[in-house]
Write an enzyme that holds these catalytic residues in place. Sequence first.
Site, short mmCIF file in Angstrom:
data_model
loop_
_atom_site.label_atom_id
_atom_site.label_comp_id
_atom_site.label_asym_id
_atom_site.label_seq_id
_atom_site.Cartn_x
_atom_site.Cartn_y
_atom_site.Cartn_z
N ARG A 95 -7.05 -3.35 3.46
CA ARG A 95 -7.77 -2.37 2.67
C ARG A 95 -8.90 -1.67 3.41
O ARG A 95 -9.07 -0.45 3.28
CB ARG A 95 -8.29 -3.00 1.37
CG ARG A 95 -7.20 -3.52 0.44
CD ARG A 95 -6.06 -2.51 0.31
NE ARG A 95 -5.10 -2.88 -0.71
CZ ARG A 95 -3.79 -2.81 -0.55
NH1 ARG A 95 -3.30 -2.45 0.63
NH2 ARG A 95 -2.96 -3.12 -1.53
N ASP A 127 2.36 3.03 -9.59
CA ASP A 127 0.99 3.40 -9.96
C ASP A 127 0.54 4.70 -9.30
O ASP A 127 0.08 5.63 -9.97
CB ASP A 127 0.01 2.27 -9.61
CG ASP A 127 0.18 1.06 -10.52
OD1 ASP A 127 1.24 0.95 -11.15
OD2 ASP A 127 -0.74 0.24 -10.58
N ASP A 150 -8.71 -4.96 -5.15
CA ASP A 150 -8.59 -3.81 -4.25
C ASP A 150 -9.59 -2.71 -4.57
O ASP A 150 -10.07 -2.03 -3.68
CB ASP A 150 -7.16 -3.25 -4.29
CG ASP A 150 -6.21 -4.05 -3.42
OD1 ASP A 150 -6.68 -4.85 -2.60
OD2 ASP A 150 -4.98 -3.87 -3.57
N SER A 152 5.00 -6.23 -8.97
CA SER A 152 4.58 -5.30 -7.93
C SER A 152 4.53 -5.99 -6.58
O SER A 152 4.34 -7.21 -6.49
CB SER A 152 3.20 -4.71 -8.27
OG SER A 152 2.21 -5.72 -8.24
#
Length: 412
Positions: free
Chosen positions: A95, A15, A124, A180
């Site tokens: 994050r 990505d 996210d 992923s």
Amino acid sequence: MAKQKIVLAYSGGLDTSVILTWLKESFDAEIITFTADIGQKDELDGLEEKALRTGATKAYIDDLRDEFAKDFIFPMFQAGALYEGQYLLGTSIARPLIAKRMVEIARAEGATAIAHGATGKGNDQVRFELTAAALAPELEVIAPWRIEEFREQFPGRAEMIAYAEKHGIPVTATASKPYSTDRNLLHISFESGMLEDPWFDPSADSNRDMYVLSRAPEEAPDQAEYVELGFERGDCVSVNGKRMSPLEVMETLNELGGKHGIGRVDMVENRFVGMKSRGVYETPGGTILFVAHRKMESLTMDREVMHLRDSLIPKYASLVYNGFWFAPERLAIQALVDESQKNVTGTVRLRLYKGNIMGAGVQSPVSLYNPDIATMEADPSKAYNQGDATGFIRLNALRLRVASGVAQNAKK
């Protein structure tokens, strides 16, 4: 006129590799990539060169492992955070740290925007942007997955893989194995692709090569292994008698837990944005730490303080999961947690065996457990008189007797 500068959260995966090139072309901007080293190991190899070759004007790779363990993982574990009874929040807790450092770099570089590769369907995007709003509301946030032109160009991962191949961008995802991953010091997660079928069994023999941090329990050693964790004020400070930093604790426990097949979770969870999603997680060291910390608390924490803190666990876990790490309510709960941990000190002994963690002893210089009081034999301390229980029970039963009488009269 100088070009706009955009700081992109960059993992080097499919990505963000595609997004780097797309942002540069679409915004005619300078792209500065930022990669946080939070324990991805060899995933960082060659990442700076790859970012620059893909079109970045500058590539930051900052070692945040110590800060991640000390200021994010450990405070969260003091709170006993567990999302929906299973998830130890490995991706969630990383994050806010990444976004915090992105904001710092953006200000240092004179950037006007930050960008991320979080999909418009996931959590996210919320975590990154809530952190940015709390720390640097003046910065623009660019989320390509929420831009219509980007979605039209990349309706699925197959189109992204084709785009990467066309532009000479090396990626590890393939059309035949498109799930992923996200790895850090606390865990590794797997989602999408074949895992979108909740009936798919990733633990089957034919799929075992997916796992990274842990052996299958069936392949773990046939002999159990003991481990001792030393705690001070709620933080693990030693393993098997050796003093360690939070980072060293996590690395050591990850190795131990992985060896014994500990910490695998396969769950369907409720995302903040409203949908259910399937995630598979490996959290070997974190699982050991979670169990040990709870056992240490059982010996040293006051009952009412424990129950009060426990009542806040679902709220705290949701705040972390949903991205509110820097929100005032999380900080307020953390202050209570900090107070609750002041006597969580001592040693926990655990027995690790084929995916299981069994308690094998706990001791503390500030233990609230008194064997003289708890004994079923004669109490030499005379601290507890069984006769006192009669009045205690009678008073607690009063409202039940009254309610029962009312109910019986109503039937007459």
